[in-house]
Design a protein around this motif. Sequence first.
Motif, PDB file in Angstrom:
ATOM      1  N   HIS A   1      33.435  20.533  35.454  1.00 39.82           N
ATOM      2  CA  HIS A   1      33.168  21.971  35.342  1.00 39.82           C
ATOM      3  C   HIS A   1      31.676  22.252  35.351  1.00 39.82           C
ATOM      4  N   ASP A   2      30.903  21.373  34.685  1.00 34.64           N
ATOM      5  CA  ASP A   2      29.451  21.572  34.638  1.00 34.64           C
ATOM      6  C   ASP A   2      28.822  21.447  36.019  1.00 34.64           C
ATOM      7  N   GLU A   3      29.291  20.450  36.773  1.00 33.66           N
ATOM      8  CA  GLU A   3      28.749  20.264  38.130  1.00 33.66           C
ATOM      9  C   GLU A   3      29.050  21.483  39.000  1.00 33.66           C
ATOM     10  N   ILE A   4      30.263  22.036  38.843  1.00 38.93           N
ATOM     11  CA  ILE A   4      30.638  23.222  39.628  1.00 38.93           C
ATOM     12  C   ILE A   4      29.784  24.417  39.203  1.00 38.93           C
ATOM     13  N   ALA A   5      29.656  24.602  37.884  1.00 45.34           N
ATOM     14  CA  ALA A   5      28.895  25.756  37.374  1.00 45.34           C
ATOM     15  C   ALA A   5      27.436  25.684  37.824  1.00 45.34           C
ATOM     16  N   ALA A   6      26.869  24.463  37.831  1.00 41.29           N
ATOM     17  CA  ALA A   6      25.459  24.312  38.182  1.00 41.29           C
ATOM     18  C   ALA A   6      25.163  24.855  39.580  1.00 41.29           C
ATOM     19  N   VAL A   7      26.103  24.702  40.478  1.00 42.59           N
ATOM     20  CA  VAL A   7      25.878  25.137  41.870  1.00 42.59           C
ATOM     21  C   VAL A   7      26.430  26.534  42.137  1.00 42.59           C
ATOM     22  N   PHE A   8      27.598  26.832  41.534  1.00 40.40           N
ATOM     23  CA  PHE A   8      28.330  28.024  41.983  1.00 40.40           C
ATOM     24  C   PHE A   8      28.394  29.157  40.964  1.00 40.40           C
ATOM     25  N   SER A   9      27.702  29.043  39.823  1.00 40.92           N
ATOM     26  CA  SER A   9      27.888  30.074  38.790  1.00 40.92           C
ATOM     27  C   SER A   9      27.520  31.474  39.284  1.00 40.92           C
ATOM     28  N   ASP A  10      26.470  31.600  40.107  1.00 46.26           N
ATOM     29  CA  ASP A  10      26.090  32.936  40.608  1.00 46.26           C
ATOM     30  C   ASP A  10      27.188  33.533  41.490  1.00 46.26           C
ATOM     31  N   ALA A  11      27.707  32.719  42.407  1.00 48.53           N
ATOM     32  CA  ALA A  11      28.774  33.208  43.302  1.00 48.53           C
ATOM     33  C   ALA A  11      30.022  33.549  42.490  1.00 48.53           C
ATOM     34  N   LEU A  12      30.343  32.705  41.493  1.00 52.14           N
ATOM     35  CA  LEU A  12      31.543  32.964  40.686  1.00 52.14           C
ATOM     36  C   LEU A  12      31.375  34.215  39.818  1.00 52.14           C
ATOM     37  N   ASP A  13      30.167  34.401  39.270  1.00 55.68           N
ATOM     38  CA  ASP A  13      29.924  35.600  38.443  1.00 55.68           C
ATOM     39  C   ASP A  13      30.018  36.881  39.265  1.00 55.68           C
ATOM     40  N   ALA A  14      29.806  36.779  40.575  1.00 58.02           N
ATOM     41  CA  ALA A  14      29.813  37.976  41.433  1.00 58.02           C
ATOM     42  C   ALA A  14      31.221  38.322  41.926  1.00 58.02           C
ATOM     43  N   GLN A  15      32.244  37.559  41.486  1.00 54.31           N
ATOM     44  CA  GLN A  15      33.607  37.878  41.926  1.00 54.31           C
ATOM     45  C   GLN A  15      34.008  39.264  41.452  1.00 54.31           C
ATOM     46  N   PRO A  16      34.543  40.089  42.353  1.00 57.12           N
ATOM     47  CA  PRO A  16      34.984  41.420  41.929  1.00 57.12           C
ATOM     48  C   PRO A  16      36.205  41.327  41.002  1.00 57.12           C
ATOM     49  N   LEU A  17      36.437  42.393  40.254  1.00 53.71           N
ATOM     50  CA  LEU A  17      37.651  42.505  39.455  1.00 53.71           C
ATOM     51  C   LEU A  17      38.839  42.464  40.423  1.00 53.71           C
ATOM     52  N   PRO A  18      39.851  41.609  40.167  1.00 55.38           N
ATOM     53  CA  PRO A  18      40.971  41.556  41.120  1.00 55.38           C
ATOM     54  C   PRO A  18      41.654  42.928  41.231  1.00 55.38           C
ATOM     55  N   PRO A  19      42.163  43.275  42.419  1.00 49.79           N
ATOM     56  CA  PRO A  19      42.820  44.571  42.588  1.00 49.79           C
ATOM     57  C   PRO A  19      44.014  44.705  41.638  1.00 49.79           C
ATOM     58  N   ALA A  20      44.248  45.930  41.148  1.00 53.46           N
ATOM     59  CA  ALA A  20      45.444  46.193  40.334  1.00 53.46           C
ATOM     60  C   ALA A  20      46.530  46.701  41.263  1.00 53.46           C
ATOM     61  N   LYS A  21      47.768  46.183  41.101  1.00 50.04           N
ATOM     62  CA  LYS A  21      48.850  46.574  42.009  1.00 50.04           C
ATOM     63  C   LYS A  21      50.046  47.097  41.219  1.00 50.04           C
ATOM     64  N   PHE A  22      50.554  48.241  41.646  1.00 51.95           N
ATOM     65  CA  PHE A  22      51.749  48.823  41.020  1.00 51.95           C
ATOM     66  C   PHE A  22      52.824  49.005  42.085  1.00 51.95           C
ATOM     67  N   ILE A  23      54.081  48.756  41.699  1.00 50.60           N
ATOM     68  CA  ILE A  23      55.201  48.999  42.621  1.00 50.60           C
ATOM     69  C   ILE A  23      56.116  50.049  41.989  1.00 50.60           C
ATOM     70  N   LEU A  24      56.386  51.130  42.722  1.00 48.90           N
ATOM     71  CA  LEU A  24      57.259  52.183  42.222  1.00 48.90           C
ATOM     72  C   LEU A  24      58.458  52.320  43.150  1.00 48.90           C
ATOM     73  N   TYR A  25      59.646  52.506  42.549  1.00 45.45           N
ATOM     74  CA  TYR A  25      60.890  52.517  43.340  1.00 45.45           C
ATOM     75  C   TYR A  25      61.433  53.934  43.506  1.00 45.45           C
ATOM     76  N   PHE A  26      62.200  54.120  44.598  1.00 44.50           N
ATOM     77  CA  PHE A  26      62.724  55.441  44.942  1.00 44.50           C
ATOM     78  C   PHE A  26      64.254  55.436  44.983  1.00 44.50           C
ATOM     79  N   LEU A  27      64.830  56.648  44.827  1.00 41.42           N
ATOM     80  CA  LEU A  27      66.270  56.808  44.981  1.00 41.42           C
ATOM     81  C   LEU A  27      66.625  56.616  46.471  1.00 41.42           C
ATOM     82  N   PRO A  28      67.880  56.225  46.769  1.00 39.82           N
ATOM     83  CA  PRO A  28      68.261  55.945  48.156  1.00 39.82           C
ATOM     84  C   PRO A  28      68.000  57.138  49.080  1.00 39.82           C
ATOM     85  N   ASP A  29      67.476  56.868  50.281  1.00 36.52           N
ATOM     86  CA  ASP A  29      67.251  57.881  51.313  1.00 36.52           C
ATOM     87  C   ASP A  29      66.542  59.113  50.765  1.00 36.52           C
ATOM     88  N   SER A  30      65.492  58.894  49.952  1.00 35.54           N
ATOM     89  CA  SER A  30      64.890  60.037  49.269  1.00 35.54           C
ATOM     90  C   SER A  30      63.430  59.744  48.957  1.00 35.54           C
TER      91      SER A  30
END
Lengths: 200, 146
Positions: free
Chosen positions: A74-103
């Motif tokens: 983990h230390d070896e990874i952090a030493a090289v990639f911590s800046d790129a990893l810190d810049a990761q955006p917040l993952p998208p939030a996803k919602f699924i909503l259901y509908f009545l038939p044919d409506s």
Amino acid sequence: MKKIISLFIGSVLFLAVSACGTKSTVVLVPDPDGRIGKLTVTNQGGKQTLEEANQSVQIKNKKTAPGIPVKLSHDEIAAVFSDALDAQPLPPAKFILYFLPDSNLLTRKSEKLLPQIIQTILKRKSHDIVISGHTDTVGTKEYNYRLSLERAKTMFDILVANGAVPNDIRITSHGEGNLLVKTPDEVAEPKNRRVEVVIR
Amino acid sequence: MKISVICLIIALLVPCFAKADTSSIGTIKNTKGEVTVVRNAAPAPAHIGDRLYPEDILQTGTNSSTGIIFEDNTMLSLGPDTEIIISNYVFAPEKGLFSMIIQMIKGTASYLSGIIGQQSPEAVEFQTPDATIGIRGTQFLVKVEI
């Protein structure tokens, strides 16, 4: 003769420098859900496969095969990639909503999700919202394309009525082309009658 | 005379078609320090919320970084002194069309697959100057030293 030799040495040096111009390292890491994928790293010299957490491979140049995979700490990874990893955006939030038939009416259970969706848009100050409409396989493809567009527009109207900016929202209609639960044609499936709202 | 009029009309129409054809493929979600987007050979500072288009080049300076989300939810973040080219990007799930080719010139990056990677992993190609990375999910890191 001397001239030719020095020219020869010069071009060999040039080739050597251009071949060793870059060096790459690739590391497979667990994703935010802890899943580990699989990578292939290929060049003219050969191919390596990475399929374990934190496995890495180095590539010296185009013509030399990628090296033997090595596990990084983990230390070896952090030493090289911590800046790129810190810049990761917040993952998208996803919602699924259901509908009545044919409506384009939401099920009661899905209606209850609306406040949470509005909250998420406000909290993230999102200007990047995508609504995609879907249907099950009952009816023709053309009919379902229009029905899923209706569903997406219904969701658009609800979000705008609750304060979202129309320009921040993009609508797509998939009809019966992107089933959540795979079914044959002409099958009523509640889980396929839906809109998906992605907030980024 | 007639031909030159037709040529003029075509010349005026072509840019319209070109513009109508290109929709945004992603959005800049965060920036730190000096972040630049080069589009049609013209560099401009990047800001949060800026849209990205195919063939855009993204650059970060010293002590700089940026994070972007593509239309299919692929996430890419760049560390300092980094340069990437979004060579090709197509996300049309309605038509089943997917493609993503990213060229990394230098620097460090983190990549997290989105819908293209899940539905059509063979459509994703991440290239470094000396190798091509094929992706069967999901997150990886790359460093290119010059």
